[in-house]
Design a protein around this motif. Sequence first.
Motif, mmCIF file in Angstrom:
data_model
loop_
_atom_site.group_PDB
_atom_site.id
_atom_site.type_symbol
_atom_site.label_atom_id
_atom_site.label_comp_id
_atom_site.label_asym_id
_atom_site.label_seq_id
_atom_site.Cartn_x
_atom_site.Cartn_y
_atom_site.Cartn_z
ATOM 1 N N GLU A 167 4.536 1.246 -2.856
ATOM 2 C CA GLU A 167 4.240 1.546 -4.266
ATOM 3 C C GLU A 167 4.245 3.056 -4.525
ATOM 4 O OE1 GLU A 167 0.465 1.199 -7.278
ATOM 5 O OE2 GLU A 167 0.798 -0.469 -5.901
ATOM 6 N N GLU A 168 3.633 3.805 -3.624
ATOM 7 C CA GLU A 168 3.594 5.270 -3.786
ATOM 8 C C GLU A 168 4.988 5.874 -3.651
ATOM 9 O OE1 GLU A 168 2.305 9.154 -4.418
ATOM 10 O OE2 GLU A 168 1.172 7.309 -4.718
ATOM 11 N N ALA A 204 4.269 9.706 1.518
ATOM 12 C CA ALA A 204 5.315 10.065 0.544
ATOM 13 C C ALA A 204 5.669 11.553 0.643
ATOM 14 C CB ALA A 204 4.866 9.697 -0.865
ATOM 15 N N PRO A 257 -1.186 6.824 1.415
ATOM 16 C CA PRO A 257 0.143 6.667 0.804
ATOM 17 C C PRO A 257 0.749 7.971 0.285
ATOM 18 C CG PRO A 257 -1.246 4.848 0.164
ATOM 19 C CD PRO A 257 -2.129 5.823 0.901
ATOM 20 N N HIS A 258 -0.048 8.804 -0.384
ATOM 21 C CA HIS A 258 0.526 10.054 -0.904
ATOM 22 C C HIS A 258 0.932 11.002 0.225
ATOM 23 C CE1 HIS A 258 -3.636 11.560 -0.432
ATOM 24 N NE2 HIS A 258 -3.073 12.750 -0.355
ATOM 25 N N TYR A 286 0.821 -1.209 0.000
ATOM 26 C CA TYR A 286 0.000 0.000 0.000
ATOM 27 C C TYR A 286 0.858 1.264 0.000
ATOM 28 C CZ TYR A 286 -3.987 2.927 1.555
ATOM 29 O OH TYR A 286 -4.980 3.869 1.676
ATOM 30 N N TYR A 287 1.891 1.294 0.809
ATOM 31 C CA TYR A 287 2.707 2.508 0.960
ATOM 32 C C TYR A 287 3.948 2.528 0.072
ATOM 33 C CZ TYR A 287 -0.290 3.680 4.858
ATOM 34 O OH TYR A 287 -1.380 3.986 5.626
ATOM 35 N N SER A 318 6.845 5.149 -6.789
ATOM 36 C CA SER A 318 6.313 5.889 -7.939
ATOM 37 C C SER A 318 6.876 7.308 -7.999
ATOM 38 C CB SER A 318 4.786 5.934 -7.901
ATOM 39 O OG SER A 318 4.328 6.881 -6.951
ATOM 40 N N ARG A 319 7.393 7.770 -6.888
ATOM 41 C CA ARG A 319 8.007 9.101 -6.834
ATOM 42 C C ARG A 319 9.514 9.050 -7.059
ATOM 43 N NH1 ARG A 319 4.839 12.930 -2.697
ATOM 44 N NH2 ARG A 319 2.735 12.130 -3.062
#
Length: 131
Positions: A17-18, A122, A118-119, A14-15, A21-22
């Motif tokens: 991946e975010e 991040a 998640p965002h 869940y976390y 992705s950054r």
Amino acid sequence: MILFIDDDPFQIDYYVEELRSRGLRVVVAGSVAEGRRCLRSERPSLVILDVQLPLCAPGDLLPTEREHAMVSGLTLLREIRQQDRELPVILFTVLLDVDAAMGLDSNTRMLRKVDVLPHELADLVQAALLG
């Protein structure tokens, strides 16, 4: 590099991946023993640390040992602080009042998993890395 120490595969997916992705490099450890190894070998820029963790991988234990193999991530936090007082650490937990029970230093932040998307995690990680 971000070291994400958590034993819950859902939370990891869940976390992490975010974060990835950054463009952040994330190494995952699923136990205190794995976290210790990664801390020695990887030199992370930030640690995200679950509060309740198994001491070692479940496959390394006899069934009768598993119930006694949970330790506090706070133990690992104390070890981290003995080695590096400046390393940013995010305690990531479902527990309440962890910071009230333990005086957290200025480089340690406590977040409740249920309160953080998640965002948002991040964003906090990126802000911490920028100083």
